[in-house]
Scaffold this active site. Structure first.
Site, PDB file in Angstrom:
ATOM      1  N   LYS A 101       0.827  -1.214   0.000  1.00  8.64           N
ATOM      2  CA  LYS A 101       0.000   0.000   0.000  1.00  8.64           C
ATOM      3  C   LYS A 101       0.858   1.259   0.000  1.00  8.64           C
ATOM      4  O   LYS A 101       0.453   2.283  -0.538  1.00  8.64           O
ATOM      5  CB  LYS A 101      -0.982  -0.017   1.179  1.00  8.64           C
ATOM      6  CG  LYS A 101      -2.067  -1.073   0.991  1.00  8.64           C
ATOM      7  CD  LYS A 101      -3.423  -0.668   1.534  1.00  8.64           C
ATOM      8  CE  LYS A 101      -4.472  -1.654   1.043  1.00  8.64           C
ATOM      9  NZ  LYS A 101      -5.762  -1.569   1.661  1.00  8.64           N
ATOM     10  N   LYS A 146      -5.281  -9.797  -7.429  1.00  3.67           N
ATOM     11  CA  LYS A 146      -6.611 -10.137  -6.923  1.00  3.67           C
ATOM     12  C   LYS A 146      -7.625  -9.040  -7.235  1.00  3.67           C
ATOM     13  O   LYS A 146      -7.254  -7.875  -7.416  1.00  3.67           O
ATOM     14  CB  LYS A 146      -6.556 -10.441  -5.428  1.00  3.67           C
ATOM     15  CG  LYS A 146      -6.395  -9.239  -4.535  1.00  3.67           C
ATOM     16  CD  LYS A 146      -6.763  -9.596  -3.086  1.00  3.67           C
ATOM     17  CE  LYS A 146      -6.774  -8.329  -2.259  1.00  3.67           C
ATOM     18  NZ  LYS A 146      -7.599  -8.388  -1.075  1.00  3.67           N
ATOM     19  N   LYS A 149     -11.813  -4.105  -4.226  1.00  2.00           N
ATOM     20  CA  LYS A 149     -12.888  -3.109  -4.344  1.00  2.00           C
ATOM     21  C   LYS A 149     -12.367  -1.711  -4.635  1.00  2.00           C
ATOM     22  O   LYS A 149     -13.074  -0.890  -5.188  1.00  2.00           O
ATOM     23  CB  LYS A 149     -13.816  -3.127  -3.123  1.00  2.00           C
ATOM     24  CG  LYS A 149     -13.178  -2.909  -1.781  1.00  2.00           C
ATOM     25  CD  LYS A 149     -14.257  -2.875  -0.694  1.00  2.00           C
ATOM     26  CE  LYS A 149     -14.066  -3.938   0.352  1.00  2.00           C
ATOM     27  NZ  LYS A 149     -12.791  -3.880   1.083  1.00  2.00           N
TER      28      LYS A 149
HETATM   29  N1  AQP Z   1     -10.116 -11.103  -4.596  1.00  2.00           N
HETATM   30  C1  AQP Z   1     -10.470 -11.695  -3.462  1.00  2.00           C
HETATM   31  N2  AQP Z   1     -10.768 -13.012  -3.447  1.00  2.00           N
HETATM   32  C2  AQP Z   1     -11.138 -13.623  -2.301  1.00  2.00           C
HETATM   33  N3  AQP Z   1     -11.245 -12.987  -1.110  1.00  2.00           N
HETATM   34  C3  AQP Z   1     -10.985 -11.672  -1.073  1.00  2.00           C
HETATM   35  N4  AQP Z   1     -10.998 -10.766  -0.071  1.00  2.00           N
HETATM   36  C4  AQP Z   1     -10.635  -9.555  -0.574  1.00  2.00           C
HETATM   37  N5  AQP Z   1     -10.366  -9.659  -1.896  1.00  2.00           N
HETATM   38  C5  AQP Z   1     -10.573 -10.960  -2.234  1.00  2.00           C
HETATM   39  C6  AQP Z   1     -11.395 -11.034   1.297  1.00  2.00           C
HETATM   40  O1  AQP Z   1     -12.432 -10.097   1.597  1.00  2.00           O
HETATM   41  C7  AQP Z   1     -12.349  -9.696   2.955  1.00  2.00           C
HETATM   42  C8  AQP Z   1     -12.435  -8.178   3.016  1.00  2.00           C
HETATM   43  O2  AQP Z   1     -11.250  -7.593   3.256  1.00  2.00           O
HETATM   44  P1  AQP Z   1     -11.033  -6.041   3.482  1.00  2.00           P
HETATM   45  O3  AQP Z   1     -12.210  -5.267   3.083  1.00  2.00           O
HETATM   46  O4  AQP Z   1     -10.574  -5.850   4.876  1.00  2.00           O
HETATM   47  O5  AQP Z   1      -9.838  -5.655   2.563  1.00  2.00           O
HETATM   48  P2  AQP Z   1      -9.066  -6.329   1.445  1.00  2.00           P
HETATM   49  O6  AQP Z   1      -8.716  -7.753   1.709  1.00  2.00           O
HETATM   50  O7  AQP Z   1      -7.927  -5.431   1.151  1.00  2.00           O
HETATM   51  O8  AQP Z   1     -10.162  -6.307   0.291  1.00  2.00           O
HETATM   52  P3  AQP Z   1     -10.110  -5.473  -1.026  1.00  2.00           P
HETATM   53  O9  AQP Z   1     -11.389  -5.722  -1.750  1.00  2.00           O
HETATM   54  O10 AQP Z   1      -8.854  -5.757  -1.786  1.00  2.00           O
HETATM   55  O11 AQP Z   1     -10.145  -3.982  -0.468  1.00  2.00           O
HETATM   56  P4  AQP Z   1      -9.178  -2.768  -0.799  1.00  2.00           P
HETATM   57  O12 AQP Z   1      -9.276  -2.582  -2.268  1.00  2.00           O
HETATM   58  O13 AQP Z   1      -9.746  -1.605  -0.041  1.00  2.00           O
HETATM   59  O14 AQP Z   1      -7.793  -3.126  -0.338  1.00  2.00           O
HETATM   60  C9  AQP Z   1     -11.088 -10.318   3.525  1.00  2.00           C
HETATM   61  O15 AQP Z   1     -11.438 -11.454   4.300  1.00  2.00           O
HETATM   62  C10 AQP Z   1     -10.293 -10.742   2.306  1.00  2.00           C
HETATM   63  O16 AQP Z   1      -9.481 -11.884   2.546  1.00  2.00           O
END
Ligand code: AQP
Length: 332
Positions: free
Chosen positions: A115, A197, A200
């Protein structure tokens, strides 16, 4: 909360629209744990501001995430649903645990490295101490199990280290949490760049399927998804685009990879992608209807939020009181 059930904690950041990745990798699995465990599912808004957020968008995303938790099947009668910022003990414990965490161990966190490379203009202290807040989220509730994807495993390890270090000084204050490994959680990859991956916060919206995307938008994004030049629907490491689509198809239909490969054996990529899109649209249809109903029911959502944060605060205050006492703070 029933005394004889183990505690599960998890959360999602309101950092954008919940994606199919968040759903298949986390949310969908959380709903299945509610009968067997005492579950707390938090909207981790404090975590979201480690990256700059637009206030109106953050407010909307926070509401949307909570509604989507319920629409996906999280039952507020069974699980505790709340916003992290409504339970001030998260931030309080986080400060305390900062004093029991080393710069060196935080510097080794891959998420911080990633990040801070992505947001070079805003490498803030919150981004660096994010894992301490996450440790606090988990430890406040004497959590036994944390459902985590591979990407979050390092954060659970540091949580265990911090808890162990604190317990070594003050006695058994915190339960040492374990990772909850459910059935292989789908890891959904970005549709245009299947080597990374689905996230969002991705700026390229063609990379992600948001759970609230209209059916026509979902179909379009799948039609545009990157595949390869082979035209053979087969799961293989050297075919990341096709393999990702196959995994998504299996996750939403419940079919095995073998069944899916057989089904698409003589099929061109065009009709394969259409089938994957249709399967996702029909999986999301009842969910989207439920979201629309809940959006009209503001009183109910308000009640869920109020009751959830009261229940969470009660549990969190218990742990924090114990922590204060052990450290030597004057009782409030
Ligand atoms: N691509 C993915 N496939 C499977 N699981 C996923 N998770 C996130 N992306 C995938 C799981 O979703 C949960 C939410 O996690 P978070 O909101 O704390 O942040 P994150 O993992 O960083 O999710 P994002 O979507 O990638 O958010 P941003 O873009 O804000 O960094 C977790 O349990 C994660 O494992």
């Amino acid at each position: 909360m029933s005394e004889d059930k183990k505690v599960i904690f998890s959360g999602m950041q309101p950092s954008g629209l919940i994606t199919l990745g968040n759903y298949l990798g986390a949310l969908n699995n959380w709903t299945k744990l509610q009968d067997e465990y005492n579950c707390l599912y938090c909207v981790v808004d404090l975590h979201a501001i480690t990256v700059r957020q637009d206030p109106a968008k953050l407010r909307k995303a926070s509401r949307d995430v909570l509604i989507q938790y319920i629409a996906a099947g999280i039952d507020p009668e069974k699980s505790i649903l709340y916003y992290q910022s409504h339970v001030p003990q998260h931030a309080e414990l986080s400060w305390i645990l900062n004093c029991y965490t080393y710069m060196g161990e935080l510097g080794r966190m891959t998420q911080f490295k990633e990040k801070s490379q992505k947001h070079t203009d805003n490498i803030n202290a919150g981004l660096f101490t994010y894992p301490v807040l996450m440790a606090s989220d988990i430890l406040l509730y004497q959590t036994d199990l944390v459902p985590v994807g591979e990407d979050q495993r390092q954060h659970l390890e540091i949580t265990r280290d911090i808890a162990g270090r604190f317990n070594a000084v003050y006695g058994d204050v915190f339960k040492i949490p374990e990772a909850y490994i459910g059935k292989a959680g789908a890891r959904v990859m970005a549709l245009q760049e299947p080597s990374k991956k689905m996230s969002k916060s991705d700026e390229n919206k063609n990379n992600t399927i948001a759970l609230l995307d209209e059916p026509s938008v979902i179909m379009n994004k799948f039609k545009k998804a990157v595949t390869d030049s082979e035209n053979e629907v087969r799961f293989s490491e050297d075919k990341p685009g096709v393999s990702n689509l196959l995994s998504i198809y299996c996750a939403v239909t419940g079919k095995t990879l073998q069944q899916a490969e057989a089904e698409f054996a003589n099929c061109g990529y065009g009709s394969f992608k259409t089938s994957v899109g249709e399967a996702v649209v029909s999986k999301l249809e009842p969910f989207q209807k439920k979201v629309a109903e809940l959006e009209k029911n503001k009183d109910y959502i308000e009640k869920v939020v109020k009751e959830g944060s009261e229940k969470a605060s009660y549990l969190a205050a218990k742990t924090l009181r114990k922590v204060h006492k052990k450290i030597g703070f004057i009782p409030r």
